[in-house]
Design an enzyme around this catalytic site. Structure first.
Site, PDB file in Angstrom:
ATOM      1  N   SER A   1       0.823  -1.250  -0.093  1.00 53.55           N
ATOM      2  CA  SER A   1      -0.001   0.157   0.049  1.00 53.55           C
ATOM      3  C   SER A   1       1.046   1.040   0.089  1.00 53.55           C
ATOM      4  O   SER A   1       2.074   1.164   0.076  1.00 53.55           O
ATOM      5  CB  SER A   1      -0.747  -0.188   1.218  1.00 53.55           C
ATOM      6  OG  SER A   1      -0.115   0.332   2.463  1.00 53.55           O
ATOM      7  N   LYS A   2       0.217   2.278   0.058  1.00 52.66           N
ATOM      8  CA  LYS A   2       0.781   3.413  -0.123  1.00 52.66           C
ATOM      9  C   LYS A   2       1.792   3.784   1.224  1.00 52.66           C
ATOM     10  O   LYS A   2       2.960   4.406   1.110  1.00 52.66           O
ATOM     11  CB  LYS A   2      -0.065   4.735  -0.132  1.00 52.66           C
ATOM     12  CG  LYS A   2      -0.722   4.863  -1.317  1.00 52.66           C
ATOM     13  CD  LYS A   2      -1.979   4.228  -1.489  1.00 52.66           C
ATOM     14  CE  LYS A   2      -2.468   4.121  -2.975  1.00 52.66           C
ATOM     15  NZ  LYS A   2      -3.226   2.938  -2.901  1.00 52.66           N
TER      16      LYS A   2
END
Length: 473
Positions: A242-243
């Site tokens: 994920s980010k």
RNA sequence: GCCCCCUUCGUCUAGUGGUCAGGACGCCAGGUUUUCAACCUGGAAACAGGGGUUCAAUUCCCCUAGGGGGUGCCA
């Protein structure tokens, strides 16, 4: 030609091309290109609200940078909406789909209730067999697929093996939204069929979808493509990528100074293997890549290994190509524009000549640029702490004496310079390092650099002597 | 909750019903060397746990645990 392979990469433009998508694209590209097949690009933009132009550009740019070329123009899924609707109508006419008048509120309540009772939260089939005449006024219906309720749906996956789903666990999915727009589930099936896709290679987050899509193929009487669901890539902590894990867009890897060939090699080995082979050229990958070599467990991304491969490919690159890559990369770096403006033709020429020494000691292009800074530095050089320490009283005296010897050189080439420096060290009874390090400090401002004689030669007589004079005591 | 998938050194992985369980990255030590890399040599490091099946299981089966994915009028 009936057995010609056709694959596709089908990202949804709701975000940027990330490392997982890049690997999926690579696998599809390798599989098709390695067998003389066709590789297509389809932008899955059926969710109009969430699809953006920026995301589309990012995906296209990312693929281009990775040098994964697709055949023909990109296909935009929403442009096929008419065709998709046609198919939904056909299913409706054949009784394989039905109109559902449930409102979003009703659906939410339905899910809530199901969860409270510990049942699967899927659609309960309220309108499955209800007469449309009972429809409430003013409610536009969605078209739902009449999925089989009994029996099982089997996916013979090339990676996951035989996966069996009980039909009772799969509910009636929406084919056409109440506004008449087709959903992803319908569009993929129709497009994959229409585009003649033979092999669907994608992330295993689509495994359940494969079962649903399989039922649609069945209802339409169409042959299913070969499925290959590849395990996802996880972050260093084992959780979904994920980010939070930092720079993950594909452009970020370019900006960090990775070479596309290194990334291709790394990505190919992440989840796929060919015996003990590690360093595999793209040509070799095209020859070796196969679905059978794909593993079944998720992998974690490891920058250290990527760096190692990147260093290898940098060393293998030819000097001119590296100069060009740096020219391309600099504008993308924060301080790149400033440096770019300081490098004139002579500077680029120096960079080119220094490249053999530079490329042998850089893990990324960014590191290479940093190590090359001394080439463009203006006198007097700023010394880093370690370099300053090397240049003590004694060292400076030696530099002064050595400078006299260097000035006397007839020709300024590596052989002559090396002979002079070694001779000086011998006569002074010094190990070469004792004179090489002060020289390095004076010429580069650092204690680490390409071989010192290369540095002298590349910098040239005038600049070298001037830098030495700046530090000589 | 329900469905599906996964589990070999820290990481990526090879592998077989009987192997000293192999390689790579990283790490440690040494060598080489004008620095740093590269390179060479050596080292530490794994079959998640429990039951079976079998003369023999890392390998086949079951269970457990852990991890992941899905469960939308998102894709």
């Amino acid at each position: 030609m009936t057995d010609a392979v056709v694959t596709r990469f089908a990202p949804s433009p709701t975000g940027f091309l990330h490392i997982g998508g890049a690997r999926t694209a690579l696998f599809n590209w390798l599989y098709a290109r390695g067998r003389g097949g066709t590789f297509l690009l389809r932008i899955e933009d059926t969710d109009r609200a969430r699809s953006t132009k920026e995301a589309i550009d990012a995906i296209l740019d990312g693929l281009k940078w990775l040098e994964l070329d697709w055949d023909g123009a990109p296909h935009f899924q929403h442009e096929g909406a008419e065709r998709h609707r046609e198919i939904a109508e056909r299913l409706l006419a054949e009784g394989k789909a039905y109109k559902c008048f449930a409102t979003p509120e009703e659906l939410a309540a339905m899910r809530e209730k199901a969860r409270a009772e510990g049942r699967a939260p899927g659609y309960d089939g309220t309108w499955r067999d209800r007469d449309p005449s009972e429809a409430p006024a003013g409610v536009a219906p969605a078209i739902r697929f009449r999925a089989p309720r009994e029996g099982e749906t089997v996916i013979e996956d090339r990676v996951q093996g035989r996966v069996v789903f009980q039909n009772k666990d799969l509910d009636d999915l929406v084919l056409l939204r109440s506004d008449g727009s087709p959903t992803y589930m319908l569009s993929v099936v129709v497009d994959d069929h229409d585009m003649g896709i033979t092999h669907v290679i994608r992330g295993d987050d689509h495994l359940t979808n494969a079962a649903r899509q399989s039922q649609i193929y069945e209802a339409l009487g169409w042959a299913r493509p070969v499925f290959a669901h590849v395990p996802l890539i996880h972050g260093p902590d084992g959780a979904k990528l994920s980010k939070r894990h930092g720079a993950l867009r594909i452009e970020a890897y370019r900006a960090m100074g990775y070479l596309p060939e290194a990334l291709r090699n790394y990505l190919a080995r992440l989840g796929w293997s060919h015996g003990d082979d590690e360093i595999i050229s793209t040509e070799q990958l095209l020859e070796w890549f196969d679905l059978d070599g794909i593993g079944r467990s998720p992998a974690r991304f490891d920058f250290k290994k990527l760096e190692h491969l990147n260093a290898h490919y940098i060393r293998e690159s030819d000097d001119e190509a590296l100069v060009q890559r740096i020219k391309d990369l600099l504008p993308e770096r924060e301080d790149g524009a400033a440096l770019l403006s300081e490098i004139n033709d002579e500077g680029w020429e120096k960079l080119h000549r220094a490249m053999p020494g530079l490329k042998a000691r850089a893990k990324t292009l960014v590191e290479l640029i940093d190590n090359a800074r001394f080439l463009f530095a203006r006198r007097p050089l700023t010394l880093d702490p370690k370099a300053a320490k090397v240049l003590d009283e004694t060292a400076r005296k030696h530099l002064a004496a050595l400078a006299e010897r260097l000035k006397a050189l007839e020709t300024w080439d590596i052989e002559a310079i090396e002979a002079a420096v070694r001779d000086y060290a011998d006569r002074a009874g010094l190990k070469l390092g004792k004179i090489a390090q002060p020289l390095r400090a004076a010429l580069t401002g650092r204690t680490v650099s390409p071989p010192i004689f290369d540095v002298l030669a590349v910098l040239g007589r005038e600049e070298s002597l001037a830098r030495i004079a700046d530090q000589a005591g």
